[in-house]
Structures are given as structure tokens and as C-alpha cells.
Motif scaffolding. Structure first.
Motif, PDB file in Angstrom:
ATOM      1  N   UNK A 185       0.820  -1.207   0.000  1.00 52.10           N
ATOM      2  CA  UNK A 185       0.000   0.000   0.000  1.00 52.10           C
ATOM      3  C   UNK A 185       0.855   1.258   0.000  1.00 52.10           C
ATOM      4  N   UNK A 186       1.923   1.273   0.815  1.00 55.01           N
ATOM      5  CA  UNK A 186       2.775   2.465   0.876  1.00 55.01           C
ATOM      6  C   UNK A 186       3.465   2.720  -0.457  1.00 55.01           C
ATOM      7  N   UNK A 187       3.910   1.653  -1.127  1.00 57.90           N
ATOM      8  CA  UNK A 187       4.510   1.809  -2.461  1.00 57.90           C
ATOM      9  C   UNK A 187       3.473   2.366  -3.433  1.00 57.90           C
ATOM     10  N   UNK A 188       2.223   1.896  -3.324  1.00 56.09           N
ATOM     11  CA  UNK A 188       1.153   2.394  -4.187  1.00 56.09           C
ATOM     12  C   UNK A 188       0.754   3.820  -3.841  1.00 56.09           C
ATOM     13  N   UNK A 189       1.256   4.330  -2.725  1.00 59.33           N
ATOM     14  CA  UNK A 189       1.063   5.740  -2.368  1.00 59.33           C
ATOM     15  C   UNK A 189       2.251   6.598  -2.783  1.00 59.33           C
ATOM     16  N   UNK A 190       3.266   5.985  -3.395  1.00 57.42           N
ATOM     17  CA  UNK A 190       4.401   6.730  -3.920  1.00 57.42           C
ATOM     18  C   UNK A 190       5.568   6.882  -2.974  1.00 57.42           C
ATOM     19  N   UNK A 191       5.574   6.166  -1.849  1.00 55.56           N
ATOM     20  CA  UNK A 191       6.648   6.309  -0.869  1.00 55.56           C
ATOM     21  C   UNK A 191       7.684   5.202  -1.003  1.00 55.56           C
ATOM     22  N   UNK A 192       8.895   5.489  -0.566  1.00 59.05           N
ATOM     23  CA  UNK A 192       9.900   4.451  -0.367  1.00 59.05           C
ATOM     24  C   UNK A 192       9.598   3.739   0.945  1.00 59.05           C
ATOM     25  N   UNK A 193       9.764   2.425   0.948  1.00 61.83           N
ATOM     26  CA  UNK A 193       9.507   1.640   2.154  1.00 61.83           C
ATOM     27  C   UNK A 193      10.815   1.048   2.654  1.00 61.83           C
ATOM     28  N   UNK A 194      11.123   1.348   3.897  1.00 59.76           N
ATOM     29  CA  UNK A 194      12.256   0.748   4.596  1.00 59.76           C
ATOM     30  C   UNK A 194      11.670  -0.207   5.624  1.00 59.76           C
ATOM     31  N   UNK A 195      12.038  -1.473   5.550  1.00 57.59           N
ATOM     32  CA  UNK A 195      11.402  -2.452   6.418  1.00 57.59           C
ATOM     33  C   UNK A 195      12.420  -3.329   7.119  1.00 57.59           C
ATOM     34  N   UNK A 196      11.933  -4.109   8.084  1.00 59.04           N
ATOM     35  CA  UNK A 196      12.769  -5.081   8.786  1.00 59.04           C
ATOM     36  C   UNK A 196      12.180  -6.475   8.609  1.00 59.04           C
TER      37      UNK A 196
END
Length: 349
Positions: A185-196
Motif C-alpha cells: 500500500x505504501x509503495x502504491x502511495x508513492x513512498x519508499x519503504x524501509x522495512x525489517x
């Protein structure tokens, strides 16, 4: 009218007879006609969430008993209530049931026919088996509750072709059911995602769209994430899963970064260990149906996103049994723990 009543189907459910009692007991259940704004779904598959076994063991919401637990279903629309014009009988769907919030067993998932509000139902493309699509409902709603509601991370709504933003969001626990939905969802909102995640799930998280994945076991993980986010505006952190101390770790990271000092969490907010400048809020998945977020995600975005593969069902289903008699096994399996999988029971109807 007599002929209409006579043709009502026979319903069967996996009943929770008393609070904190196990196992579930399979038996007859009433078939309820869908009220206005609702549909009746013939359930083919159900998925198991942590909240489900927690409800069985702890009776978290003080339900009336006997009751029918469960939130995630996939199947076909069987009957349509008044004021529902965008579904038809026989349509393949996934849905987020609301039995816990309305305290009514006809809305529970673990039965052959479940009543669900139409605003929490999405069409399922024919290319996606119901046993695969069923992994999504609660994960999507919970992710959306933290990502999009006002007072939470309040990201721009997702779309199939989002504008790229110079912002990033942290998702702690990207390989979990909720984390998998958060990433997409965050990628589909145009953001970079940093995850663990654990190293074995790095490739999985990147396939879902995460820009970088860090090992949450690494003692330097907080410093490494802060370094990765240098020069970026951070929209906040989403704590999707994690052991004790993970919420505080998220808070320390956003406290050191440029942007919003907010952490949203699927757990309760800890009493200590939080920087005073960081705001933390607990998520309720059902709250999105009290505002514009739920209808947008479930009715406007998700059906098209599944068709275009902007959103894919994740994590993969772990089928542990068939029919309602296997639901208790599914609850026990989920409680024992799974990694990058979601427990599913098939052939309910």
C-alpha cells in the motif's frame, strides 16, 4: 414467501460455545438474510489471524456466547441486501467480516454463510484462487488504518499509478501479514519503504516493493536505518509485528530522522522507553469503516489493484486443513507461529 423461506440454505458454523473454551464445536447455525447495505457470502475459504486465537483464549471484547469467530473470508456473493447495487449473486469476492465489532455471530467468518457489510467486500479476479485471495482482508484493513487515517500516518491514498514522493515510511516486520500489506500500500502511495525482517525473508519483502530491508536482530539496526534515511523526509513508522522493545526501536529511529515523529502500532503503546517527542498510537482495523478510508480502499482501490497486480495476495497461504472441523487446527497453528505465511482453511462450503 413460503417458497422463498423454504429455499434458505442450511448453514453450519464452527461455534465458540463459551468464553475461553476450546475446541470450537461444529454445528448447525441460522441462515440470516442480509440487511440493507450488506451481502451474504457463501464461504469457500477462511484465513486465521492472531486476533482469532486471542479471542478464543482471552475473550478480549466480551462477546455474547455462543458466538462465531473469524474475520477473513473468500467465496461468492449468495444474496444481496437492499441498497447494494455494485455486486451480483455468484460474484467471487474477499471480505473483512465484522463479527467482533458488532458482537453478532451471523457476521463471523467461521461458517458456511456469513453476513458482511458491502463496504468491506472486494471483487476477486478469476486469476486468483479464493484460497490465495483470502490472506488479504484483515491485513489490508489493518495496514490501511495506520497508513491513511487522519491522526495516524495520513499518507496520500494509494493508486495504480502513484506520483513518486520524496518521502519514506518505516515498516517494522515487513514479512508479516500486516507488514506485507503495508509495504504494497505504501509503495502504491508513492513512498519508499524501509522495512525489517529476518534475512530469510529479505527477498520476499523486496519482491513486494520494499526499497531496503534490514535484519531486526542486528544490534546496529537502528543506526543503519537512520543512515539509510539521511536526506529523506520520513512519514513515520508502522510497527506491524515484533518482540518487546520493537515499538521503542521505531520511536528512537523516527526521533532521529527528519519528518513526522509518529509510530503507529498493532499493539498497545508502551508506558516507558519512548522518546518524549514521539507520538504513538494503537491501530483498530475496524475504524476505517467509520470514515472515508475503508470505502476508498475496499471499493475504489482494491478491486482494480488486484486486477492490475498493483496489490498481490501476500503472504502465501499455508493450507492446514479443509472444512470447518479444521478451524481449531488453524487457530492452534497460528498460535504456534508462522513466518511469511498465513494459515488458511479451504473447502468450507
Amino acid at each position: 414467501m413460503d417458497d422463498y423461506v423454504f429455499r434458505r440454505p442450511k448453514n453450519v458454523a464452527a461455534w465458540s460455545l463459551k468464553a475461553k473454551e476450546r475446541p470450537l464445536v461444529v454445528g448447525n447455525a441460522p441462515y440470516a438474510m442480509p440487511p440493507a447495505g450488506h451481502v451474504s457470502i457463501q464461504v469457500f475459504d477462511v484465513a486465521i489471524n492472531p486476533i482469532d486465537w486471542l479471542m478464543q483464549e482471552g475473550d478480549l471484547f466480551g462477546l455474547k456466547y455462543p458466538n462465531i469467530l473469524g474475520l477473513d473470508v473468500a467465496g461468492e456473493v449468495f444474496e444481496i441486501g437492499e441498497d447494494v447495487s455494485d455486486f451480483h449473486v455468484g460474484q467471487r469476492v474477499i471480505a473483512h467480516c465484522n463479527g467482533y465489532s458488532v458482537n453478532n455471530p451471523v457476521h463471523g467468518a467461521f461458517q458456511k454463510y456469513s453476513i458482511v457489510p458491502a463496504h468491506s467486500v472486494a471483487e476477486l479476479p478469476y486469476g486468483i484462487p479464493t484460497s490465495v485471495g483470502v490472506v488479504l482482508p484483515l491485513g489490508i484493513s489493518t495496514a490501511a488504518a495506520g497508513l491513511y487515517q487522519k491522526g495516524f500516518l495520513a499518507l496520500p491514498f494509494p493508486s495504480e499509478k502513484p506520483d513518486k514522493l520524496d518521502r519514506a515510511v518505516i515498516v517494522w516486520g515487513g514479512s508479516s501479514s500486516v507488514g506485507s500489506c503495508c509495504i504494497q500500500l505504501a509503495v502504491a502511495s508513492g513512498l519508499d519503504v524501509i522495512t525489517t525482517a529476518s534475512p530469510s525473508n529479505f527477498a520476499y519483502c523486496k519482491k513486494l516493493g520494499a526499497k531496503r530491508v534490514f535484519n531486526y536482530h542486528d544490534k546496529h539496526v537502528e543506526d543503519d536505518i537512520v543512515k539509510e534515511l539521511e536526506g529523506k523526509t520520513v512519514a513515520g513508522a508502522y510497527h506491524a509485528v515484533g518482540a518487546d522493545g520493537a515499538i521503542q526501536a521505531c520511536a528512537r529511529i523516527v526521533d532521529r530522522c527528519k519528518g513526522k515523529a509518529i509510530v503507529v502500532t498493532v499493539r498497545g503503546v508502551p508506558d516507558d522507553g519512548m522518546p518524549s517527542s514521539v507520538r504513538a498510537k494503537s491501530i483498530s482495523s475496524s475504524s476505517i469503516f467509520e470514515n472515508e478510508v475503508g470505502p476508498y480502499i475496499w471499493r475504489k482501490f482494491l478491486p482494480k489493484a488486484l486486477e492490475s497486480k498493483t496489490i498481490v495476495p501476500a503472504p502465501e497461504p499455508l493450507v492446514v486443513g479443509e472444512e470447518l472441523r479444521s478451524v481449531q487446527l488453524g487457530l492452534d497453528k497460528q498460535k504456534a507461529g508462522v513466518s511469511a505465511k498465513k494459515v488458511v482453511i479451504t473447502n468450507i462450503s
